[in-house]
Design a protein around this motif. Structure first.
Motif, PDB file in Angstrom:
ATOM      1  N   PHE A   7       0.848  -1.187   0.000  1.00 12.17           N
ATOM      2  CA  PHE A   7       0.000   0.000   0.000  1.00 12.17           C
ATOM      3  C   PHE A   7       0.884   1.237   0.000  1.00 12.17           C
ATOM      4  O   PHE A   7       1.682   1.434   0.919  1.00 12.17           O
ATOM      5  CB  PHE A   7      -0.903   0.012   1.238  1.00 12.17           C
ATOM      6  N   VAL A   8       0.772   2.051  -1.030  1.00 11.40           N
ATOM      7  CA  VAL A   8       1.566   3.268  -1.167  1.00 11.40           C
ATOM      8  C   VAL A   8       0.670   4.461  -0.844  1.00 11.40           C
ATOM      9  O   VAL A   8      -0.388   4.629  -1.460  1.00 11.40           O
ATOM     10  CB  VAL A   8       2.117   3.406  -2.603  1.00 11.40           C
ATOM     11  N   SER A   9       1.091   5.281   0.116  1.00 11.81           N
ATOM     12  CA  SER A   9       0.323   6.489   0.423  1.00 11.81           C
ATOM     13  C   SER A   9       0.628   7.566  -0.609  1.00 11.81           C
ATOM     14  O   SER A   9       1.708   7.579  -1.201  1.00 11.81           O
ATOM     15  CB  SER A   9       0.634   6.975   1.841  1.00 11.81           C
ATOM     16  N   PRO A  10      -0.319   8.477  -0.861  1.00 14.81           N
ATOM     17  CA  PRO A  10      -0.124   9.461  -1.921  1.00 14.81           C
ATOM     18  C   PRO A  10       0.938  10.496  -1.573  1.00 14.81           C
ATOM     19  O   PRO A  10       1.248  10.731  -0.403  1.00 14.81           O
ATOM     20  CB  PRO A  10      -1.500  10.115  -2.059  1.00 14.81           C
ATOM     21  N   ALA A  11       1.466  11.122  -2.618  1.00 16.67           N
ATOM     22  CA  ALA A  11       2.418  12.213  -2.446  1.00 16.67           C
ATOM     23  C   ALA A  11       1.709  13.413  -1.811  1.00 16.67           C
ATOM     24  O   ALA A  11       0.482  13.503  -1.792  1.00 16.67           O
ATOM     25  CB  ALA A  11       3.014  12.586  -3.804  1.00 16.67           C
ATOM     26  N   MET A  12       2.506  14.339  -1.327  1.00 10.41           N
ATOM     27  CA  MET A  12       1.982  15.518  -0.631  1.00 10.41           C
ATOM     28  C   MET A  12       1.160  16.408  -1.571  1.00 10.41           C
ATOM     29  O   MET A  12       1.471  16.536  -2.752  1.00 10.41           O
ATOM     30  CB  MET A  12       3.169  16.317  -0.071  1.00 10.41           C
ATOM     31  N   SER A  51      -6.883   4.127  -5.205  1.00  6.65           N
ATOM     32  CA  SER A  51      -8.065   4.827  -4.692  1.00  6.65           C
ATOM     33  C   SER A  51      -8.515   5.824  -5.746  1.00  6.65           C
ATOM     34  O   SER A  51      -7.688   6.363  -6.484  1.00  6.65           O
ATOM     35  CB  SER A  51      -7.717   5.591  -3.403  1.00  6.65           C
ATOM     36  N   PRO A  52      -9.808   6.121  -5.824  1.00 10.24           N
ATOM     37  CA  PRO A  52     -10.294   6.994  -6.896  1.00 10.24           C
ATOM     38  C   PRO A  52      -9.978   8.480  -6.718  1.00 10.24           C
ATOM     39  O   PRO A  52     -10.291   9.274  -7.601  1.00 10.24           O
ATOM     40  CB  PRO A  52     -11.806   6.752  -6.891  1.00 10.24           C
ATOM     41  N   SER A  53      -9.334   8.891  -5.647  1.00 16.27           N
ATOM     42  CA  SER A  53      -9.061  10.312  -5.429  1.00 16.27           C
ATOM     43  C   SER A  53      -8.035  10.844  -6.428  1.00 16.27           C
ATOM     44  O   SER A  53      -7.200  10.103  -6.954  1.00 16.27           O
ATOM     45  CB  SER A  53      -8.552  10.552  -4.006  1.00 16.27           C
ATOM     46  N   VAL A  54      -8.076  12.146  -6.664  1.00 14.92           N
ATOM     47  CA  VAL A  54      -7.149  12.798  -7.586  1.00 14.92           C
ATOM     48  C   VAL A  54      -5.710  12.572  -7.139  1.00 14.92           C
ATOM     49  O   VAL A  54      -4.846  12.200  -7.940  1.00 14.92           O
ATOM     50  CB  VAL A  54      -7.460  14.314  -7.695  1.00 14.92           C
ATOM     51  N   ARG A  55      -5.427  12.787  -5.850  1.00 10.87           N
ATOM     52  CA  ARG A  55      -4.034  12.691  -5.407  1.00 10.87           C
ATOM     53  C   ARG A  55      -3.486  11.267  -5.510  1.00 10.87           C
ATOM     54  O   ARG A  55      -2.310  11.089  -5.786  1.00 10.87           O
ATOM     55  CB  ARG A  55      -3.855  13.275  -4.014  1.00 10.87           C
ATOM     56  N   CYS A  56      -4.331  10.267  -5.332  1.00  9.35           N
ATOM     57  CA  CYS A  56      -3.855   8.885  -5.489  1.00  9.35           C
ATOM     58  C   CYS A  56      -3.631   8.556  -6.962  1.00  9.35           C
ATOM     59  O   CYS A  56      -2.624   7.939  -7.315  1.00  9.35           O
ATOM     60  CB  CYS A  56      -4.834   7.904  -4.845  1.00  9.35           C
ATOM     61  N   ARG A  57      -4.546   8.970  -7.816  1.00 10.72           N
ATOM     62  CA  ARG A  57      -4.376   8.710  -9.251  1.00 10.72           C
ATOM     63  C   ARG A  57      -3.137   9.421  -9.785  1.00 10.72           C
ATOM     64  O   ARG A  57      -2.364   8.847 -10.561  1.00 10.72           O
ATOM     65  CB  ARG A  57      -5.628   9.134 -10.022  1.00 10.72           C
ATOM     66  N   LEU A  63       4.411   7.683 -10.379  1.00 14.64           N
ATOM     67  CA  LEU A  63       5.224   6.496 -10.099  1.00 14.64           C
ATOM     68  C   LEU A  63       5.370   5.605 -11.335  1.00 14.64           C
ATOM     69  O   LEU A  63       6.051   4.593 -11.295  1.00 14.64           O
ATOM     70  CB  LEU A  63       4.601   5.677  -8.953  1.00 14.64           C
ATOM     71  N   GLY A  64       4.686   5.970 -12.410  1.00 13.06           N
ATOM     72  CA  GLY A  64       4.753   5.188 -13.645  1.00 13.06           C
ATOM     73  C   GLY A  64       3.882   3.952 -13.625  1.00 13.06           C
ATOM     74  O   GLY A  64       4.124   3.000 -14.365  1.00 13.06           O
ATOM     75  N   LEU A  65       2.836   3.963 -12.787  1.00 10.90           N
ATOM     76  CA  LEU A  65       1.967   2.798 -12.637  1.00 10.90           C
ATOM     77  C   LEU A  65       0.699   2.959 -13.474  1.00 10.90           C
ATOM     78  O   LEU A  65       0.076   4.024 -13.469  1.00 10.90           O
ATOM     79  CB  LEU A  65       1.581   2.614 -11.170  1.00 10.90           C
ATOM     80  N   VAL A 138      -2.146   2.164  -4.541  1.00 10.66           N
ATOM     81  CA  VAL A 138      -1.908   3.549  -4.140  1.00 10.66           C
ATOM     82  C   VAL A 138      -3.205   4.036  -3.512  1.00 10.66           C
ATOM     83  O   VAL A 138      -4.226   4.153  -4.195  1.00 10.66           O
ATOM     84  CB  VAL A 138      -1.501   4.427  -5.345  1.00 10.66           C
ATOM     85  N   VAL A 139      -3.154   4.266  -2.207  1.00  9.69           N
ATOM     86  CA  VAL A 139      -4.385   4.502  -1.450  1.00  9.69           C
ATOM     87  C   VAL A 139      -4.224   5.652  -0.463  1.00  9.69           C
ATOM     88  O   VAL A 139      -3.117   6.010  -0.070  1.00  9.69           O
ATOM     89  CB  VAL A 139      -4.817   3.230  -0.684  1.00  9.69           C
TER      90      VAL A 139
END
Length: 197
Positions: A7-12, A51-57, A63-65, A138-139
């Motif tokens: 599980f990768v948390s989103p960038a700032m 996760s469907p949020s903008v910051r996660c997408r 990250l190139g995913l 990514v969540v």
């Protein structure tokens, strides 16, 4: 069969910097640069979800995913508090905030309770045990908190005792109906093989 989920948390982004409930804002330039620098450092996976949020997408893209949205891994729905800071909500609804922070079944904002989030994430984890190999996800940070609480068998109240820094990886590995947890390592740190999982 062993299932692994990283599980990768989103960038700032600006909401996180301001301790604001996510308002759908983009990740900031520094967060994007950090995510791009980590691209290619995550382990190979048989599936990638977000996760469907903008910051996660946006984090997944940086990250190139190439990720598939997973609605069941959406962040906590905070209803009418979306886009506000905790201080703003506390000034307007002090009793509601106090209830929300102490009663995991409470949802005074009209959204989802922490207990409901933990149950939803727990159902996703149960299904993930049937997936052999690694999943990257990514969540939102609250999803990572719910994962940790579920894997440890902790009560939903433990949710508030877990901090999830931006762009860190929390991994679980599971087989035989149980998970092991590895907390908050940087994206370029390999997962060790779990002992006795």
């Amino acid at each position: 069969m062993t299932s692994r989920v990283s599980f990768v948390s989103p960038a700032m982004n600006s909401s996180a910097r301001q301790a604001r409930f996510d308002d759908g804002g983009s990740i900031d330039a520094g967060g994007r640069a950090r995510a791009r620098a980590a691209a290619g450092s995550l382990p190979a996976a048989v599936r990638v979800v977000v996760s469907p949020s903008v910051r996660c997408r946006e984090t997944a893209a940086a990250l190139g995913l190439d990720a598939t949205q997973a609605q069941e891994l959406a962040g906590l729905d905070v209803g009418r508090w979306r886009g506000l800071t905790l201080a703003e909500v506390g000034a307007d609804e002090p009793e509601g905030v106090a209830r929300w922070l102490t009663d995991p079944s409470s949802a005074p904002h009209g959204g989802e309770s922490v207990a409901d989030l933990c149950a939803r994430v727990g159902r996703w984890l149960d299904a993930a045990l049937e997936t052999d190999g690694r999943t990257l996800a990514v969540v939102e940070p609250e999803v990572v908190r719910a994962v940790a609480a579920q894997v440890l068998g902790a009560p939903p109240a433990a949710f508030w005792r877990l901090d999830v820094p931006p762009l860190t990886v929390t991994s679980v590995s599971g087989r035989n109906g149980r998970w092991n947890l590895r907390l908050g390592h940087p994206p370029d740190s390999p997962d060790p093989e779990p002992a006795g999982s």
